[in-house]
Motif scaffolding. Structure first.
Motif, PDB file in Angstrom:
ATOM      1  N   UNK A  32      40.049 -34.080 -87.864  1.00  0.00           N
ATOM      2  CA  UNK A  32      38.886 -34.968 -87.836  1.00  0.00           C
ATOM      3  C   UNK A  32      37.854 -34.569 -86.785  1.00  0.00           C
ATOM      4  N   UNK A  33      37.900 -33.310 -86.330  1.00  0.00           N
ATOM      5  CA  UNK A  33      36.931 -32.868 -85.319  1.00  0.00           C
ATOM      6  C   UNK A  33      36.630 -31.383 -85.450  1.00  0.00           C
ATOM      7  N   UNK A  67      31.448 -30.067 -90.122  1.00  0.00           N
ATOM      8  CA  UNK A  67      32.691 -30.838 -90.191  1.00  0.00           C
ATOM      9  C   UNK A  67      32.753 -31.622 -91.497  1.00  0.00           C
ATOM     10  N   UNK A  68      31.681 -32.322 -91.841  1.00  0.00           N
ATOM     11  CA  UNK A  68      31.675 -33.073 -93.098  1.00  0.00           C
ATOM     12  C   UNK A  68      31.906 -32.151 -94.289  1.00  0.00           C
ATOM     13  N   UNK A  98      29.237 -27.296 -74.716  1.00  0.00           N
ATOM     14  CA  UNK A  98      30.262 -27.412 -75.755  1.00  0.00           C
ATOM     15  C   UNK A  98      30.084 -28.743 -76.452  1.00  0.00           C
ATOM     16  N   UNK A  99      29.970 -28.679 -77.766  1.00  0.00           N
ATOM     17  CA  UNK A  99      29.832 -29.888 -78.566  1.00  0.00           C
ATOM     18  C   UNK A  99      31.102 -30.168 -79.330  1.00  0.00           C
ATOM     19  N   UNK A 100      31.423 -31.459 -79.433  1.00  0.00           N
ATOM     20  CA  UNK A 100      32.572 -31.888 -80.214  1.00  0.00           C
ATOM     21  C   UNK A 100      32.106 -32.954 -81.195  1.00  0.00           C
ATOM     22  N   UNK A 101      32.244 -32.664 -82.477  1.00  0.00           N
ATOM     23  CA  UNK A 101      31.928 -33.627 -83.532  1.00  0.00           C
ATOM     24  C   UNK A 101      33.227 -34.268 -83.986  1.00  0.00           C
ATOM     25  N   UNK A 113      29.518 -39.807 -88.045  1.00  0.00           N
ATOM     26  CA  UNK A 113      30.108 -38.955 -87.023  1.00  0.00           C
ATOM     27  C   UNK A 113      29.515 -39.242 -85.652  1.00  0.00           C
ATOM     28  N   UNK A 114      30.280 -38.874 -84.637  1.00  0.00           N
ATOM     29  CA  UNK A 114      29.828 -38.919 -83.246  1.00  0.00           C
ATOM     30  C   UNK A 114      29.935 -37.504 -82.702  1.00  0.00           C
TER      31      UNK A 114
END
Length: 141
Positions: A32-33, A67-68, A98-101, A113-114
């Protein structure tokens, strides 16, 4: 397909795109990420030599959209962004962000999403939320 194979495919999709131009690399994928990095240098600066908010949003949207799409790809679906909201919380002049979706809600027709973008010290640089619509994917024959 394993998550490692999916990461390789995602990074190959970046060729000749904005993601390649900005130096975005996807580094980790879970159920989920999705995590990715972007260098902070003159290519992503605004005139005051700080990380441009638009570059942060480009990283966030790249992570959220990918991600989607990974989540629906096997269903012959595609996810397209319909809305993104961002809060720029801290400046950054150089280094890596660094990005985390993370998927908050995975519906049949809508994903919410966040995305958090942090620096090397785990300080929050930008916080985004994103909505993606799930549509039927055109199958190439």
């Amino acid at each position: 397909m394993t998550n490692t194979e999916k990461l390789v495919q995602l990074n190959q999709w970046n060729k000749d795109t904005l993601m390649e131009t900005l130096g975005i690399v996807f580094t980790e994928l879970g159920d989920d990420y999705l995590v990715g990095t972007m260098p902070v240098n003159s290519k992503v600066h605004q005139p005051l030599k700080m990380l441009h908010g638009g570059a942060s949003i480009a990283l966030a949207e790249s992570l959220g959209s990918c991600l989607s799409n990974i989540l629906v790809f096997s269903e012959d679906k595609a996810a397209v962004g319909t809305s993104i909201n961002s809060n720029h919380l801290k400046s950054k002049n150089e280094g890596i962000v660094t990005g985390t979706a993370r998927i908050i809600r995975k519906g049949k027709t809508l994903h919410f999403l966040e995305i958090e973008i942090k620096d090397e010290k785990e300080s929050l640089i930008c916080h985004c939320t994103m909505t993606n619509m799930v549509i039927n994917r055109q199958i190439e024959k």
